[in-house]
Design a protein around this motif. Sequence first.
Motif, PDB file in Angstrom:
ATOM      1  N   ARG A   1      -9.266   5.131 -17.543  1.00 30.06           N
ATOM      2  CA  ARG A   1      -9.026   6.281 -18.421  1.00 30.06           C
ATOM      3  C   ARG A   1      -8.512   7.482 -17.615  1.00 30.06           C
ATOM      4  O   ARG A   1      -7.524   8.131 -17.984  1.00 30.06           O
ATOM      5  N   HIS A   2      -9.195   7.769 -16.513  1.00 29.66           N
ATOM      6  CA  HIS A   2      -8.797   8.922 -15.685  1.00 29.66           C
ATOM      7  C   HIS A   2      -7.413   8.695 -15.074  1.00 29.66           C
ATOM      8  O   HIS A   2      -6.620   9.637 -14.950  1.00 29.66           O
ATOM      9  N   ALA A   3      -7.142   7.454 -14.683  1.00 28.87           N
ATOM     10  CA  ALA A   3      -5.837   7.144 -14.077  1.00 28.87           C
ATOM     11  C   ALA A   3      -4.719   7.380 -15.087  1.00 28.87           C
ATOM     12  O   ALA A   3      -3.657   7.926 -14.741  1.00 28.87           O
ATOM     13  N   ALA A   4      -4.973   6.990 -16.339  1.00 23.06           N
ATOM     14  CA  ALA A   4      -3.948   7.207 -17.368  1.00 23.06           C
ATOM     15  C   ALA A   4      -3.661   8.697 -17.521  1.00 23.06           C
ATOM     16  O   ALA A   4      -2.496   9.125 -17.589  1.00 23.06           O
ATOM     17  N   ALA A   5      -4.724   9.492 -17.543  1.00 28.08           N
ATOM     18  CA  ALA A   5      -4.537  10.944 -17.667  1.00 28.08           C
ATOM     19  C   ALA A   5      -3.815  11.497 -16.442  1.00 28.08           C
ATOM     20  O   ALA A   5      -2.922  12.342 -16.558  1.00 28.08           O
ATOM     21  N   ALA A   6      -4.177  11.019 -15.276  1.00 26.09           N
ATOM     22  CA  ALA A   6      -3.569  11.529 -14.033  1.00 26.09           C
ATOM     23  C   ALA A   6      -2.081  11.177 -13.967  1.00 26.09           C
ATOM     24  O   ALA A   6      -1.263  12.012 -13.553  1.00 26.09           O
ATOM     25  N   ILE A   7      -1.735   9.964 -14.378  1.00 29.18           N
ATOM     26  CA  ILE A   7      -0.321   9.557 -14.366  1.00 29.18           C
ATOM     27  C   ILE A   7       0.464  10.402 -15.372  1.00 29.18           C
ATOM     28  O   ILE A   7       1.549  10.895 -15.070  1.00 29.18           O
TER      29      ILE A   7
ATOM     30  N   THR B   1      -2.443  10.897  -3.555  1.00 21.67           N
ATOM     31  CA  THR B   1      -2.425  12.265  -4.076  1.00 21.67           C
ATOM     32  C   THR B   1      -3.394  12.388  -5.250  1.00 21.67           C
ATOM     33  O   THR B   1      -3.467  13.424  -5.892  1.00 21.67           O
ATOM     34  N   TYR B   2      -4.110  11.296  -5.519  1.00 19.55           N
ATOM     35  CA  TYR B   2      -5.105  11.296  -6.598  1.00 19.55           C
ATOM     36  C   TYR B   2      -6.251  10.384  -6.171  1.00 19.55           C
ATOM     37  O   TYR B   2      -6.021   9.245  -5.750  1.00 19.55           O
ATOM     38  N   VAL B   3      -7.493  10.891  -6.266  1.00 18.38           N
ATOM     39  CA  VAL B   3      -8.670  10.149  -5.819  1.00 18.38           C
ATOM     40  C   VAL B   3      -9.751  10.262  -6.886  1.00 18.38           C
ATOM     41  O   VAL B   3     -10.041  11.352  -7.364  1.00 18.38           O
ATOM     42  N   ASP B   4     -10.335   9.132  -7.262  1.00 13.82           N
ATOM     43  CA  ASP B   4     -11.402   9.149  -8.262  1.00 13.82           C
ATOM     44  C   ASP B   4     -12.582   8.337  -7.759  1.00 13.82           C
ATOM     45  O   ASP B   4     -12.478   7.126  -7.604  1.00 13.82           O
ATOM     46  N   GLY B   5     -13.674   9.011  -7.474  1.00 13.26           N
ATOM     47  CA  GLY B   5     -14.879   8.330  -7.001  1.00 13.26           C
ATOM     48  C   GLY B   5     -15.965   8.268  -8.059  1.00 13.26           C
ATOM     49  O   GLY B   5     -17.141   8.100  -7.726  1.00 13.26           O
ATOM     50  N   THR B   6     -15.571   8.370  -9.317  1.00  8.77           N
ATOM     51  CA  THR B   6     -16.563   8.311 -10.394  1.00  8.77           C
ATOM     52  C   THR B   6     -17.416   7.051 -10.252  1.00  8.77           C
ATOM     53  O   THR B   6     -16.892   5.936 -10.221  1.00  8.77           O
TER      54      THR B   6
ATOM     55  N   PRO C   1       0.804  -1.236   0.000  1.00  7.06           N
ATOM     56  CA  PRO C   1       0.000   0.000   0.000  1.00  7.06           C
ATOM     57  C   PRO C   1       0.831   1.278   0.000  1.00  7.06           C
ATOM     58  O   PRO C   1       0.411   2.286  -0.576  1.00  7.06           O
ATOM     59  N   LYS C   2       2.010   1.249   0.594  1.00  8.91           N
ATOM     60  CA  LYS C   2       2.804   2.495   0.615  1.00  8.91           C
ATOM     61  C   LYS C   2       3.316   2.876  -0.773  1.00  8.91           C
ATOM     62  O   LYS C   2       3.737   4.014  -1.000  1.00  8.91           O
ATOM     63  N   ASP C   3       3.263   1.934  -1.717  1.00 10.08           N
ATOM     64  CA  ASP C   3       3.675   2.237  -3.090  1.00 10.08           C
ATOM     65  C   ASP C   3       2.550   2.856  -3.919  1.00 10.08           C
ATOM     66  O   ASP C   3       2.773   3.308  -5.041  1.00 10.08           O
ATOM     67  N   ILE C   4       1.347   2.809  -3.380  1.00 11.67           N
ATOM     68  CA  ILE C   4       0.175   3.298  -4.128  1.00 11.67           C
ATOM     69  C   ILE C   4      -0.071   4.764  -3.756  1.00 11.67           C
ATOM     70  O   ILE C   4      -0.153   5.099  -2.578  1.00 11.67           O
ATOM     71  N   ASP C   5      -0.213   5.627  -4.752  1.00 10.09           N
ATOM     72  CA  ASP C   5      -0.523   7.028  -4.446  1.00 10.09           C
ATOM     73  C   ASP C   5      -1.753   7.542  -5.195  1.00 10.09           C
ATOM     74  O   ASP C   5      -2.016   8.734  -5.226  1.00 10.09           O
ATOM     75  N   GLY C   6      -2.506   6.605  -5.788  1.00 12.92           N
ATOM     76  CA  GLY C   6      -3.768   6.979  -6.410  1.00 12.92           C
ATOM     77  C   GLY C   6      -4.808   5.899  -6.140  1.00 12.92           C
ATOM     78  O   GLY C   6      -4.478   4.712  -6.167  1.00 12.92           O
ATOM     79  N   VAL C   7      -6.041   6.304  -5.842  1.00 13.08           N
ATOM     80  CA  VAL C   7      -7.094   5.338  -5.523  1.00 13.08           C
ATOM     81  C   VAL C   7      -8.347   5.685  -6.309  1.00 13.08           C
ATOM     82  O   VAL C   7      -8.749   6.853  -6.376  1.00 13.08           O
ATOM     83  N   ALA C   8      -8.959   4.666  -6.892  1.00 13.58           N
ATOM     84  CA  ALA C   8     -10.228   4.857  -7.595  1.00 13.58           C
ATOM     85  C   ALA C   8     -11.147   3.694  -7.283  1.00 13.58           C
ATOM     86  O   ALA C   8     -10.708   2.541  -7.233  1.00 13.58           O
ATOM     87  N   THR C   9     -12.404   3.999  -7.059  1.00 12.13           N
ATOM     88  CA  THR C   9     -13.379   2.938  -6.822  1.00 12.13           C
ATOM     89  C   THR C   9     -14.784   3.467  -7.033  1.00 12.13           C
ATOM     90  O   THR C   9     -14.999   4.681  -7.155  1.00 12.13           O
TER      91      THR C   9
ATOM     92  N   GLY D   1       1.153  13.772 -14.041  1.00 15.13           N
ATOM     93  CA  GLY D   1       1.994  13.836 -12.859  1.00 15.13           C
ATOM     94  C   GLY D   1       1.245  13.993 -11.550  1.00 15.13           C
ATOM     95  O   GLY D   1       1.840  14.345 -10.530  1.00 15.13           O
ATOM     96  N   LEU D   2      -0.074  13.713 -11.557  1.00 18.02           N
ATOM     97  CA  LEU D   2      -0.835  13.833 -10.318  1.00 18.02           C
ATOM     98  C   LEU D   2      -0.477  12.715  -9.343  1.00 18.02           C
ATOM     99  O   LEU D   2      -0.656  12.852  -8.141  1.00 18.02           O
ATOM    100  N   CYS D   3       0.003  11.607  -9.888  1.00 22.75           N
ATOM    101  CA  CYS D   3       0.368  10.454  -9.074  1.00 22.75           C
ATOM    102  C   CYS D   3       1.173   9.509  -9.967  1.00 22.75           C
ATOM    103  O   CYS D   3       1.266   9.725 -11.181  1.00 22.75           O
ATOM    104  N   ASN D   4       1.740   8.470  -9.362  1.00 18.04           N
ATOM    105  CA  ASN D   4       2.540   7.513 -10.129  1.00 18.04           C
ATOM    106  C   ASN D   4       1.864   6.160 -10.315  1.00 18.04           C
ATOM    107  O   ASN D   4       2.043   5.509 -11.338  1.00 18.04           O
ATOM    108  N   THR D   5       1.151   5.716  -9.288  1.00 23.15           N
ATOM    109  CA  THR D   5       0.653   4.344  -9.271  1.00 23.15           C
ATOM    110  C   THR D   5      -0.777   4.345  -8.734  1.00 23.15           C
ATOM    111  O   THR D   5      -1.009   4.716  -7.585  1.00 23.15           O
ATOM    112  N   VAL D   6      -1.707   3.924  -9.569  1.00 19.96           N
ATOM    113  CA  VAL D   6      -3.124   3.994  -9.202  1.00 19.96           C
ATOM    114  C   VAL D   6      -3.684   2.596  -8.952  1.00 19.96           C
ATOM    115  O   VAL D   6      -3.485   1.685  -9.762  1.00 19.96           O
ATOM    116  N   LEU D   7      -4.375   2.453  -7.837  1.00 15.11           N
ATOM    117  CA  LEU D   7      -5.094   1.215  -7.500  1.00 15.11           C
ATOM    118  C   LEU D   7      -6.580   1.434  -7.751  1.00 15.11           C
ATOM    119  O   LEU D   7      -7.165   2.384  -7.228  1.00 15.11           O
TER     120      LEU D   7
END
Lengths: 380, 144
Positions: free
Chosen positions: A86-92, A69-74, A44-52, A95-101
Amino acid sequence: MKRKSVAIVGASETTELGVIPHLSQMGLHADAALNAMADCGLSPKDIDGVATAGQSPTEIAWYLGITPTYVDGTSVGGCSFMLHVRHAAAAINEGLCNTVLITHGESGRSGIGRGGFGGGPSTLGGQFEAPYGIFGAPNTFTIPVLRYMKQYGVTEEQLAMVAVVQREWAGRNPRAAMRDPITVDDVLSSRLIAWPFHLLECCLVSDGGGALILTSAERAKDFPTKPVYILGTGESVETPMVSQMEDLTSSRAFKVSGKKAFDEAGISHKDVDHLMIYDAFAHLPLYGLEDLGFVGRGEAPAFIAEGNTRMGGKLPLNTNGGGLSYAHSGMYGMFALQESVRQMRGTAPAQVAGAKIAVSHGVGGMFGAAGTIIMSNEAP
Amino acid sequence: MCQVIFVADIRKPLPKATPETQEFWDGVKQGKFILQRCNDPKCAKVYFPPRPFCPVCASRSVSSFAGSGRGKLASYVINHRPAPGFDAPYGICIVDLDEGPRLMTSIVGVPQTPEALVLDMAVELAPTVASDEISLPTFRPVGA
């Protein structure tokens, strides 16, 4: 988005699938997330983006100990995860974050720790649809199909063929809930749910989940898993009420989302080796094949009946068995994405030999939303 | 002429009007199907459900008017699952109004069968009394 700038490096479903009475919905999210992190060697410490969707991303981050540093609740229904990709790709890329879960978990069968469904009596749906006896998707999502069948002269037997062909795929998949072969007669003699739909033309109700981890294509090379690159993406919404579709025989959201994804990917339909179309009900692959442009208007029923989407056909479709025969938790889009990733990794139970490009198309609500993700396993 | 009054089961989910939709629900109680139209002559879009602006051109200048209450049966399913307040099997229908908008509704006063519910048949407003406040905009075949 920039082609192949971002890749899926971690992907997994929940450890179990089907009936999971010992885990809450939140627990299903976490189980899938932990499996996906283990899949690619992250914590988990390697993850800096979350979407669900269906659960707050705040809950997911806190529960797993992630500081994003990036959150997507769509949350637009079952295709929400396509939109998250799609949003995670744009965010990465931005530079909003590096690794999205991205996580999904739903106790669709057991109902453990699950929230309510639908809105109150003063919502648009509460005023203009609920009074007429719609109770969930089976008698709502299905309403437009009679218009489609009349317009194109589609028979009940052709609709049933969708379920028959997908069961053939499920027969190859040990994790599929329903694996025994079925015939058109079996489908048409199964219990009526909402005429013209029979039980075997409606999706399963399962417990389960899945998770994906995305990072930049540059970084993806350092992971132990085979990267699956994002080639093109699309999304759109049309209406919260099925009765307000512009055209009862076609989904505007499907068309907009699909065209955007194909344009981004820079590919044509003949380049596609593998296709997933979210099949909550048997008519969805028909609408999907036509609205994504794989076949002309009214041609999808014959295209499926003639065997083009079955094993050995020119366009393998819903190769896990789909929502009709594999599993359907409620928001199935995550499972469509998981099967696309398996096909691109070359690890699917019913592997399409040599597949290089996969399209994963999801629906949200009752033709309310759509998301399309095109993947490739070839390095940029 | 004999006036048939359709009455809904009290267990049915009932709409709760909002400020934007109150006029519509008041209209149904009086046997009218209120529609809205954009006042911009270049647009003139007729739309439903009600909202205080045009969904095509976003103009806030819109008017309400009583529609014909007539349309055609566009699509439907016949629900066979048990449902509180409803006697399955029953149809859940979409009607395309003559003025253009479509809506979900029930076709009342006829058997709920594929033989009686014929696509494209002409239907007319036949409200169902659901409570003191709410009548539902249900339809019946023209001439039924």
